[in-house]
Design an enzyme around this catalytic site. Sequence first.
Site, PDB file in Angstrom:
ATOM      1  N   LEU A  98      -2.229   5.750   0.943  1.00 19.20           N
ATOM      2  CA  LEU A  98      -0.884   5.019   1.647  1.00 19.20           C
ATOM      3  C   LEU A  98       0.025   4.839   0.519  1.00 19.20           C
ATOM      4  CD1 LEU A  98      -2.873   2.516   3.866  1.00 19.20           C
ATOM      5  CD2 LEU A  98      -1.731   4.521   4.895  1.00 19.20           C
ATOM      6  N   HIS A  99       1.285   5.229   0.696  1.00 17.56           N
ATOM      7  CA  HIS A  99       2.096   5.064  -0.378  1.00 17.56           C
ATOM      8  C   HIS A  99       3.671   5.498   0.046  1.00 17.56           C
ATOM      9  CE1 HIS A  99       1.795   9.561  -0.756  1.00 17.56           C
ATOM     10  NE2 HIS A  99       3.056   9.550  -1.265  1.00 17.56           N
TER      11      HIS A  99
END
Length: 376
Positions: free
Chosen positions: A206-207
């Site tokens: 997740l970024h």
Amino acid sequence: MRENPLVLHVLGARPNFVKAAPVVRALGELGVRQGIIHTGQHYDALMSDVFFADLGLPEPVANLGVGSGSHAKQTAALLVGLEEVVLQHDPDLVVVYGDVNSTLAAILVCAKLGVRTAHVEAGLRSFDRGMPEEVNRIVTDSLSDLLFATSPDALSHLAAEGVPAAKVHLVGNPMIDSLFSALPSLDPAPVQARLDIPARYAVATLHRPANVDTPEAAKELVSAVLDVARQIPIVVPIHPRGRTRLAEAGLVDGPSVKVIEPLGYVDFLSLVRGAALVVTDSGGVQEETTMLGVPCLTVRPNTERPITITHGTNRLVTPALLPAAAGKALADGASTPSGELPPLWDGAAGPRIARVISAWLKGDNLSPAAQGARSE
Ligand code: UD1
Ligand code: UDP
């Protein structure tokens, strides 16, 4: 075109390396003179060096070391550094990849210098201009001389934006070429043993700024991920962008959550290959899970890669719907609506791109603007 023309590849961020490797290899096999400019947008060993090693990429001829900053500061540093290095090397073609700030800066610099360009992964659109990548895609495609598309939907987006069809080539997906090359080495067992990961597990990456940049978004996301962890142990190789914010929101090691450093390419895809479920907001991971047939839940309101939904295992979810969607995916396993993989995702995109570039280099392709710029 000059004798022995030079192609430069501008790379800066983790996904660029994965997309470029097959193109660099295939151009090398055709004997084309080439070099890599690393902008230094990503610089941690686990975000950069490990990819050069895992993908067999040659050493860059230059590393600009631009590092991190706001969009303006990073892009400004990229523009200044790239202008100097492009003038110094005097390439006949600059190849850019994907949708990161290094891609945008390279295209702008080359357009102003009259240097011809090729964009690999052209025409993807999320139609969400709140994403920095969407802005980068639109500008990059509008200024590129050669556009290499990974999926048929890209062709209609480019046509709708007025890009002449003659510039566009549907070639397949070089990120999938890299996956094909790595496939024989993708074994989850040693990575599971090293990191103490149980037999059945999920992986999360997740970024995206919309998910990790504010405490509110991070909290909602982490709460959903922790709900998933109640159903299946989850491994989270953490992108440096979200490290602090997600930890503050409660994403820390626990009995069923393992937060680890980013993984190298082969280790990461090994884990993905063996996973029961992937939760992501990555562009590339949506494609790789499609190819590997692993159920993928993408925590985003949209995707520029709808082909991973129609021809793959990908589903879009909100954080609120993630836990239930994970339960369903774990019960049902992977399913692809069309039952077919995306066209031309066959491991031969790199050679297709290299053939087009090589033929283009043999033609007299300098635009009047470029000829003017060269003679100054
Ligand atoms: C960039 C791309 C994004 C892509 C992602 C791939 C843009 C606008 N965004 O996002 O499209 O999906 O790369 O991973 O180009 N950092 C480190 N070490 C590094 C690199 C970054 O600690 O080696 C940290 C820094 O705090 C930095 C932050 O990560 O401020 C964000 O890095 P940046 O390159 O600006 O954008 P990404 O979020 O990595
Ligand atoms: N990747 C990796 N290690 C990780 C997470 C991702 O090697 O810990 C790889 C992944 O397999 C894919 C690429 O990095 O090839 C995708 O990069 P990222 O998700 O950072 O960028 P995006 O695709 O969203 O632009």
